[in-house]
Design an enzyme around this catalytic site. Sequence first.
Site, mmCIF file in Angstrom:
data_model
loop_
_atom_site.group_PDB
_atom_site.id
_atom_site.type_symbol
_atom_site.label_atom_id
_atom_site.label_comp_id
_atom_site.label_asym_id
_atom_site.label_seq_id
_atom_site.Cartn_x
_atom_site.Cartn_y
_atom_site.Cartn_z
ATOM 1 N N CYS A 1 0.858 -1.180 0.000
ATOM 2 C CA CYS A 1 0.000 0.000 0.000
ATOM 3 C C CYS A 1 0.896 1.233 0.000
ATOM 4 O O CYS A 1 2.114 1.126 -0.128
ATOM 5 C CB CYS A 1 -1.015 -0.005 1.140
ATOM 6 S SG CYS A 1 -0.348 0.188 2.791
ATOM 7 N N CYS B 1 -4.397 -0.540 -2.216
ATOM 8 C CA CYS B 1 -4.974 0.783 -2.461
ATOM 9 C C CYS B 1 -4.699 1.158 -3.908
ATOM 10 O O CYS B 1 -3.743 0.678 -4.509
ATOM 11 C CB CYS B 1 -4.414 1.831 -1.503
ATOM 12 S SG CYS B 1 -2.669 2.185 -1.692
ATOM 13 N N CYS C 1 2.991 1.225 -8.268
ATOM 14 C CA CYS C 1 3.853 0.099 -7.907
ATOM 15 C C CYS C 1 4.833 -0.167 -9.044
ATOM 16 O O CYS C 1 4.457 -0.104 -10.214
ATOM 17 C CB CYS C 1 2.991 -1.139 -7.675
ATOM 18 S SG CYS C 1 3.945 -2.626 -7.329
#
Length: 134
Positions: free
Chosen positions: A11, A83, A90
């Site tokens: 996250c 999230c 990412c």
Amino acid sequence: MENKKTIYFLCTGNSCRSQMAEAWGKQYLGDKWNVYSAGIEAHGVNPNAIKAMNEVNIDITNQTSDIIDANILNRADLVVTLCSHADSVCPSTPPHVNRVHWGFDDPAGKEWSEFQRVRDEIGERIKCFSETGE
């Protein structure tokens, strides 16, 4: 049994959701999976996340808030973003790494009941995964 698979929960700040997911993951998946969590940034473990997990008799006081480790990311069998921010920013994962998105609300800065609700939702999701593989 060191043929464990690796699951990596991500996250934004590795403060609340991914910390709870790591703890639930260790509880429900620990015999078959190496369980890790990290964030795009490391904000420290939120005291309310610690308190929320204590309510369900899971101690996360020794968990640390970490930024994404490329070695773990690249050898993970499953990367789970928790999230939308982590999902969109990412780092790219290699083709052999299965990546899924399980979105949960961020309880940080919200009422205590939000921490409890998100904790329970994450726990239920991981319990379901442990039973069904999905």
